[in-house]
Design an enzyme around this catalytic site. Structure first.
Site, mmCIF file in Angstrom:
data_model
loop_
_atom_site.group_PDB
_atom_site.id
_atom_site.type_symbol
_atom_site.label_atom_id
_atom_site.label_comp_id
_atom_site.label_asym_id
_atom_site.label_seq_id
_atom_site.Cartn_x
_atom_site.Cartn_y
_atom_site.Cartn_z
ATOM 1 C CE LYS A 10 42.634 24.913 -15.022
ATOM 2 N NZ LYS A 10 42.784 26.118 -15.890
ATOM 3 C CE1 TYR A 50 47.632 27.137 -13.382
ATOM 4 C CE2 TYR A 50 46.160 27.384 -11.508
ATOM 5 C CZ TYR A 50 46.439 26.864 -12.764
ATOM 6 O OH TYR A 50 45.497 26.075 -13.389
ATOM 7 C CG ASN A 126 41.380 26.542 -19.292
ATOM 8 O OD1 ASN A 126 41.294 26.192 -18.125
ATOM 9 N ND2 ASN A 126 42.475 27.062 -19.800
ATOM 10 C CG HIS A 129 47.034 22.380 -14.595
ATOM 11 N ND1 HIS A 129 47.808 23.415 -15.063
ATOM 12 C CD2 HIS A 129 47.900 21.450 -14.105
ATOM 13 C CE1 HIS A 129 49.085 23.134 -14.849
ATOM 14 N NE2 HIS A 129 49.175 21.947 -14.275
ATOM 15 C CD GLU A 140 52.204 21.509 -12.890
ATOM 16 O OE1 GLU A 140 52.150 22.671 -13.326
ATOM 17 O OE2 GLU A 140 51.601 20.558 -13.423
HETATM 18 O O1 CDP Z 1 46.732 26.006 -18.518
HETATM 19 P P1 CDP Z 1 47.750 26.310 -19.590
HETATM 20 O O2 CDP Z 1 49.093 25.661 -19.307
HETATM 21 O O3 CDP Z 1 47.233 25.998 -20.975
HETATM 22 O O4 CDP Z 1 47.984 27.905 -19.594
HETATM 23 P P2 CDP Z 1 48.867 28.836 -18.620
HETATM 24 O O5 CDP Z 1 49.525 29.870 -19.462
HETATM 25 O O6 CDP Z 1 49.742 28.008 -17.739
HETATM 26 O O7 CDP Z 1 47.768 29.576 -17.749
HETATM 27 C C1 CDP Z 1 47.191 28.978 -16.621
HETATM 28 C C2 CDP Z 1 45.712 29.248 -16.609
HETATM 29 O O8 CDP Z 1 45.468 30.654 -16.465
HETATM 30 C C3 CDP Z 1 44.916 28.896 -17.857
HETATM 31 O O9 CDP Z 1 44.642 27.516 -17.980
HETATM 32 C C4 CDP Z 1 43.651 29.710 -17.653
HETATM 33 O O10 CDP Z 1 42.716 29.023 -16.817
HETATM 34 C C5 CDP Z 1 44.162 30.941 -16.899
HETATM 35 N N1 CDP Z 1 44.153 32.164 -17.740
HETATM 36 C C6 CDP Z 1 43.180 33.118 -17.511
HETATM 37 O O11 CDP Z 1 42.340 32.948 -16.617
HETATM 38 N N2 CDP Z 1 43.114 34.233 -18.291
HETATM 39 C C7 CDP Z 1 44.010 34.439 -19.284
HETATM 40 N N3 CDP Z 1 43.929 35.538 -20.032
HETATM 41 C C8 CDP Z 1 45.020 33.462 -19.517
HETATM 42 C C9 CDP Z 1 45.074 32.332 -18.726
HETATM 43 MG MG MG Z 2 50.364 26.019 -17.696
#
Ligand code: CDP
Ligand code: MG
Length: 163
Positions: A10, A50, A126, A129, A140
């Protein structure tokens, strides 16, 4: 059993100069990079990628996330390997850097918590992705890569790990 998965380094990973270190982890594990490109996505594309986040995590999270993901170019890669989807998710670690285990990319290179980021109306930076499951990986990869952008070639791992 040989799978393909999408990984995005990212904008925060690109801007922090961590691309090399992160790519090395995947290469060290023997995963084959079969596609790679740097892309600066817009909000519309971010919403496609997303598409389920608003439903799973709420509109406010999607809004913050779109800000973070469109903030600069990112590096998109397709990795191939045995159980690649599961292996890459394991290497990436949990979504929240605070609770991501040491040894994972998110655990080693970040430490922000949900409490802190949500409280300040900030997206969670983080670094990466990774597709969550084989079905998500297929969807994807179809969104991010054209067929001709994914390459077939022999790596040393084909001889030393797979055969
Ligand atoms: O990326 P991952 O699959 O682990 O998590 P997700 O549930 O698919 O969420 C996508 C992304 O949303 C996360 O990787 C975070 O960058 C973001 N996020 C955020 O900005 N704030 C939150 N409270 C939760 C997720
Ligand atoms: Mg995810």
């Amino acid at each position: 059993m040989i799978e393909r998965t999408l990984i995005l380094l990212k904008p925060d990973a690109v801007q922090r100069g961590l691309m090399g270190k992160i790519v090395s982890r995947f290469e060290d594990a023997g995963l084959k990079i079969i596609g790679a490109k740097m892309v600066w996505i817009n909000e519309e594309f971010g919403k496609k990628h997303y598409f389920d986040v608003a439903q799973r995590r709420g509109e406010a999270v999607l809004k913050r996330l779109l800000k973070v993901i469109t903030q600069g170019p990112l590096l998109a890669m397709c990795l191939e390997g045995i159980h690649a989807v599961e292996i890459v998710r394991k290497m990436v670690g949990g979504t929240e850097p605070k609770s991501a285990l040491p040894g994972t990319i998110r655990g080693d290179f970040a430490h922000v918590s949900y409490d802190y980021a949500d409280g300040k109306d900030l997206g969670i930076k983080n670094l990466v992705h990774a597709s969550a499951n084989p079905e998500e990986a297929k969807q994807e990869l179809a969104l991010w890569f054209k067929k001709e952008e994914l390459h077939t070639y022999k790596s040393v791992h084909d001889a030393h790990v797979l055969d």
